[in-house]
Scaffold this active site. Sequence first.
Site, PDB file in Angstrom:
ATOM      1  N   GLU A 249       0.870  10.122  -3.190  1.00 22.00           N
ATOM      2  CA  GLU A 249      -0.301  10.306  -3.839  1.00 22.00           C
ATOM      3  C   GLU A 249      -1.449   9.339  -3.265  1.00 22.00           C
ATOM      4  O   GLU A 249      -1.482   8.015  -3.132  1.00 22.00           O
ATOM      5  CB  GLU A 249      -0.500   9.882  -5.365  1.00 22.00           C
ATOM      6  CG  GLU A 249       0.379  10.902  -5.940  1.00 22.00           C
ATOM      7  CD  GLU A 249       0.001  12.202  -6.049  1.00 22.00           C
ATOM      8  OE1 GLU A 249      -1.349  12.607  -5.728  1.00 22.00           O
ATOM      9  OE2 GLU A 249       0.795  13.165  -6.199  1.00 22.00           O
ATOM     10  N   CYS A 283      -9.182   6.298  -6.995  1.00 19.34           N
ATOM     11  CA  CYS A 283      -9.120   7.520  -6.076  1.00 19.34           C
ATOM     12  C   CYS A 283      -9.798   8.397  -6.143  1.00 19.34           C
ATOM     13  O   CYS A 283     -10.165   9.166  -5.262  1.00 19.34           O
ATOM     14  CB  CYS A 283      -7.546   7.586  -6.226  1.00 19.34           C
ATOM     15  SG  CYS A 283      -7.016   8.155  -7.662  1.00 19.34           S
TER      16      CYS A 283
HETATM   17  P1  NAD Z   1      -2.876   0.525   0.275  1.00 17.68           P
HETATM   18  O1  NAD Z   1      -2.376   1.880   0.981  1.00 17.68           O
HETATM   19  O2  NAD Z   1      -3.141  -0.390   1.272  1.00 17.68           O
HETATM   20  O3  NAD Z   1      -1.194  -0.318  -0.191  1.00 17.68           O
HETATM   21  C1  NAD Z   1      -0.515   0.468  -1.439  1.00 17.68           C
HETATM   22  C2  NAD Z   1       0.871   0.094  -1.295  1.00 17.68           C
HETATM   23  O4  NAD Z   1       1.411   0.137   0.125  1.00 17.68           O
HETATM   24  C3  NAD Z   1       1.003  -1.652  -1.495  1.00 17.68           C
HETATM   25  O5  NAD Z   1       1.729  -1.872  -2.363  1.00 17.68           O
HETATM   26  C4  NAD Z   1       0.979  -2.360  -0.024  1.00 17.68           C
HETATM   27  O6  NAD Z   1       1.732  -3.549   0.163  1.00 17.68           O
HETATM   28  C5  NAD Z   1       1.966  -1.060   0.684  1.00 17.68           C
HETATM   29  N1  NAD Z   1       2.191  -0.911   1.921  1.00 17.68           N
HETATM   30  C6  NAD Z   1       1.021  -1.217   2.934  1.00 17.68           C
HETATM   31  N2  NAD Z   1       1.511  -1.169   4.155  1.00 17.68           N
HETATM   32  C7  NAD Z   1       2.820  -0.579   4.260  1.00 17.68           C
HETATM   33  C8  NAD Z   1       3.659  -0.184   5.034  1.00 17.68           C
HETATM   34  N3  NAD Z   1       3.604   0.021   6.345  1.00 17.68           N
HETATM   35  N4  NAD Z   1       4.785   0.506   4.447  1.00 17.68           N
HETATM   36  C9  NAD Z   1       5.100   0.443   3.100  1.00 17.68           C
HETATM   37  N5  NAD Z   1       4.185   0.145   2.242  1.00 17.68           N
HETATM   38  C10 NAD Z   1       3.004  -0.619   2.758  1.00 17.68           C
HETATM   39  O7  NAD Z   1      -3.538   0.838  -0.762  1.00 17.68           O
HETATM   40  P2  NAD Z   1      -4.380   0.015  -1.833  1.00 17.68           P
HETATM   41  O8  NAD Z   1      -5.524  -0.652  -1.228  1.00 17.68           O
HETATM   42  O9  NAD Z   1      -3.604  -0.857  -2.517  1.00 17.68           O
HETATM   43  O10 NAD Z   1      -5.062   1.118  -2.998  1.00 17.68           O
HETATM   44  C11 NAD Z   1      -6.219   1.915  -2.757  1.00 17.68           C
HETATM   45  C12 NAD Z   1      -5.854   3.347  -2.098  1.00 17.68           C
HETATM   46  O11 NAD Z   1      -5.019   3.768  -2.936  1.00 17.68           O
HETATM   47  C13 NAD Z   1      -7.091   4.146  -2.009  1.00 17.68           C
HETATM   48  O12 NAD Z   1      -7.006   4.863  -0.765  1.00 17.68           O
HETATM   49  C14 NAD Z   1      -6.891   5.045  -3.188  1.00 17.68           C
HETATM   50  O13 NAD Z   1      -7.723   6.178  -3.030  1.00 17.68           O
HETATM   51  C15 NAD Z   1      -5.525   5.135  -3.218  1.00 17.68           C
HETATM   52  N6  NAD Z   1      -5.151   5.422  -4.640  1.00 17.68           N
HETATM   53  C16 NAD Z   1      -4.761   6.980  -4.873  1.00 17.68           C
HETATM   54  C17 NAD Z   1      -4.310   7.156  -6.141  1.00 17.68           C
HETATM   55  C18 NAD Z   1      -3.896   8.708  -6.520  1.00 17.68           C
HETATM   56  O14 NAD Z   1      -3.164   8.906  -7.487  1.00 17.68           O
HETATM   57  N7  NAD Z   1      -4.144   9.669  -5.370  1.00 17.68           N
HETATM   58  C19 NAD Z   1      -4.467   6.211  -7.271  1.00 17.68           C
HETATM   59  C20 NAD Z   1      -4.762   5.123  -6.983  1.00 17.68           C
HETATM   60  C21 NAD Z   1      -5.153   4.691  -5.632  1.00 17.68           C
END
Ligand code: NAD
Length: 488
Positions: A249, A283
Amino acid sequence: MAEPYQHYIDGEWVSGDGSETFESENPATGETLAEFERGSPSDIDQAITVAEAAYEEWRELSRIERAEYLWDVYQELRDRTDELGEIVTKECGKEISEGKADVVEAAHMVEWAAGDARHPSGDIIPSEIAAKDAYMRRKPRGVTGCITPWNFPIAIPYWHMAVALVEGNTVVFKPAEQTPWCAQIIAEMFDDAGIPPGVFNMVQGFGDAGNAIVEDDRVPTVLFTGSAEVGHKIAGKLGDVSGRRVACEMGGKNAVVITEEADLDIAVHSAVMSSFKTTGQRCVSAERLIVHTDIYDEFKDRFVEIASNVAVGDPLDEETFMGPLIEAEHAEKVARYNELAREEGVNILVDRTELDAAEIPDGHENGHWIGPFVYEADPDADLRCISEEVFGPHVALLEYDGDIERAVEIQNDTPYGLAGAIVSEDYRQINYYRDHAELGLAYGNLPCIGAEVQLPFGGVKKSGNGYPSAREIIEAVTDRTAWTLNNS
Ligand code: NAD
């Protein structure tokens, strides 16, 4: 100085390899909240080992027995909503009503999953042969990796884990590095509920720890919510033919369409809430407002007036509409996008990237504050600022002429397909939008905000890969078997 908080592995609080720690920060004040062990790939390895071992017994319990642990968690979420909502607000900077809403949404999800344990699972299916019984039965898949973002730090982890656990999977949870305190509370709740050792495990940490889950073949299912950048990287590593599965997501470049038939009060309300609520860090937040030329000037005047004056404030104050951005690095990213828009030659209407000292609430000078940034752009221009997710109060007004088909064409001119809203009093326009906007979530005469756990929640195109609701998460965390039995 207090000892750093630890990981939760095999029913114990453990330091893991203990070589590094990190701090959680209040984004409204810059104050350090607590210190946490930083998980390494070897800590993840240990968590996966115990989760794999615990799976053998956990899967043998009935769904109803497994759900019993979730009901205890549900009760705690309900009893402690106000207290936990305040912690969410302190750690991720959301306004206090939103902090509490995060906890309430978590409770709804746990209630849904635990309640579903008493509903039928699988199907009875007709067979071509009279003496044959045929069924679709579900089996859990094993260890589920849950990798979550910071912006719904209680709701999203439960959104993932409640269903995975009830269906008989064990869990390794890698929360967002910005919100470890919220994750600590989630782990404490499972501990309080007496969940058997190894069934739920939490390793605090950064992307390298998340990546260690993704790289480990003992984890057949990964539930990821976060940015498209990371999600696509993860999906690329879990090939479709390996039997491993990832539910992603991700983000969007969401829009509100405001037609010439819109009620302007509703339009302005929808736009302000969609673009600025939680400082644009949802998001589903809208960074594009697609407005019909007939009402464009009037809408623009009203929207710009609000964007110029909306105050940032202490998110713990009930009156505050907009809090801070999550961290200094993110504030820098939003400021860079504002600068990029300027370089790309858009017409800037409001630029509150740098707030005056007087606008920042007393005692919050070290918070990460950015106000609204609003500009006009040509919807057909090939600009990064109107194409890429910024995740802040950064908003483009895109004026269009013509019919609803043209508005929807602009709405769909993005690789993303998460959320959008239409404001119109004309049901032909609304129905056209409903049927043709490429979105997972669409709102009519409402702000582009809101989730209910019994509804699908998730995007199409670059925003998600098709496991958007609680019911569909069941598809992600179970395998279906066609079971046939000779009854003659
Ligand atoms: P992010 O992608 O930076 O991080 C999300 C998670 O992934 C964190 O736990 C992070 O440590 C981990 N991560 C980072 N690099 C990784 C890798 N290489 N491999 C595995 N895990 C890794 O996102 P964020 O800044 O925490 O959140 C904001 C983003 O999330 C925005 O783009 C937002 O739109 C999205 N979001 C989507 C939804 C939805 O339901 N569609 C809901 C909330 C947030």
